[in-house]
Design an enzyme around this catalytic site. Sequence first.
Site, mmCIF file in Angstrom:
data_model
loop_
_atom_site.group_PDB
_atom_site.id
_atom_site.type_symbol
_atom_site.label_atom_id
_atom_site.label_comp_id
_atom_site.label_asym_id
_atom_site.label_seq_id
_atom_site.Cartn_x
_atom_site.Cartn_y
_atom_site.Cartn_z
ATOM 1 N N HIS A 180 0.816 -1.214 0.000
ATOM 2 C CA HIS A 180 0.000 0.000 0.000
ATOM 3 C C HIS A 180 0.857 1.275 0.000
ATOM 4 O O HIS A 180 0.353 2.353 -0.270
ATOM 5 C CB HIS A 180 -0.960 0.000 1.198
ATOM 6 N N ASP A 206 0.133 -7.681 1.344
ATOM 7 C CA ASP A 206 0.512 -6.277 1.501
ATOM 8 C C ASP A 206 2.033 -6.125 1.560
ATOM 9 O O ASP A 206 2.570 -5.376 2.377
ATOM 10 C CB ASP A 206 -0.129 -5.669 2.752
ATOM 11 N N SER A 255 4.865 2.524 7.881
ATOM 12 C CA SER A 255 4.566 1.360 7.049
ATOM 13 C C SER A 255 5.755 0.995 6.170
ATOM 14 O O SER A 255 6.346 1.852 5.507
ATOM 15 C CB SER A 255 3.343 1.645 6.173
#
Length: 507
Positions: free
Chosen positions: A248, A285, A365
């Site tokens: 993402h 992911d 992230s």
Amino acid sequence: MGHSLTVPEKDNRSVPNGSPTNGSPSNGVRRPPAPVPSPAPDPVPAGAYARPGGVNGSFGPRPQRGPVVLGAPPVPEYLADAFGRAPGQSGIGAPPPTAEPPAEPPAQDPWRDPASGAQLGAPALTRESAPPPPAPPAQRFTLRQALFERRLRPSAIIGILVSALVIGALGAGIGVFAAGRLPAPTTDPSFELAPVSPGITREPGSVADIAAKVLPSVVSLEIRTGDVGETGSGVVIDGSGYILTNNHVVSSAATDPSATLTVIFDDAAQSRVPAVIVGRDPLTDLAVIKVDVTDATVAQIGDSNALAVGDPVIAIGSPLGLAGTVTTGIVSAKNRPVRLQGGGSDTDAVIDAIQTDAAVNPGNSGGPLVDASGAVVGINSAIRTLGGDSSGSIGLGFAIPIATAKDVAEQIIRSGSVQHSTIGVNARSATDGITDGAQVQNVQGGGPAAAAGIAEGDVITKVGDRQVGNADELIVAVRQNPVGATVPVVLLRDGRAMTVSVTLGSE
């Protein structure tokens, strides 16, 4: 005159000279009483209250004569002066006669009219007093005039001089006292602080030691599309320039041809190098990108399966664009199924996450979660927030175990794609109040579940050696086994538990 008198009994005793004791005549005849003398009546009351002439009784006929004029004493002069009528006044309250009537009748006084209503009158005004006369200006004169022209008395001049001397002496005393108590500010051009020995020791394995070792292998990612930019983190996993991050983080750069992807290294020059995407896996992911460098510092890969709840961990990355940020915490939980969706990307993943209370925020992230030895044990991917204005870290961060991330990264680098194990069913979470599991909604024709005899309505409670309590746990339980592996599956059918063997396929 209306009273009766009682005569006492006669005493017949004899007294000398033969006279009775009561002084009465000897023949006993009673004499009338002597008349009582009375003063002559006052002519004024007599004229006011006497009976008219010729009337003897109280109710006799009134004679026909002129009106009775009552007499009155003369009024004293002071009373007549105080309460008498003013000159020219003929009656009570009557104004003095005028030669001609007024042009308009005077306004009726409401105080003299009993039928008039109550009303507010004009405010009472005080009589304006004459302003006080202005004070005369103070007389001014010079010191020469005061001393030599004798404008001031000698005693006043002496008093002024004495007061000045007292005030001066008091100020001098205060100055001496302050000078004795407060040191005068001074400067010393040759002054320097004495050197001290370092008081901080950083033992091997401390947070500072681990951070110094790992930070060179952690990078910041910048994805820019026109005037819009996004940031994330990554970790170098190979010396040839391969970097592991989240899908993402880089999905916008993969789907928009105008986007640019830049890697910023944590070195003295803050080197900025363009990067390309090697491959992405929306189901976990994860993504791998590559930069053209030859001397990148590589992170040490750890063992996420060896972690225990309570182990210390460190999160490193660029939260909110702040590169090189280090936060610490512990492993709060293991094998926590977490679904990752949306976020402006094509991510639709269920991860078997490591839960930590290390502060993780947007921008972390793709950065590493390392253990106490500095080895990477996870890839920070998600946080749990309260939503709205409270979208920051609340002590619940989730990382993809490095065991999963390592397998996915190797597949991407080798082939550019990733294979995932599947059982071939769609399921939903279910419970009967006693047992939790994943209830099969449909079975894919010709898939692994159909070949094993699994039917719609069956509730799967275990895959291999892992318990299944909901639909997300079924996904992670299947994916932790390699494609082609045969695993036992425990399920409930019509209230009976049964076990079937399923050979896993590939998505």
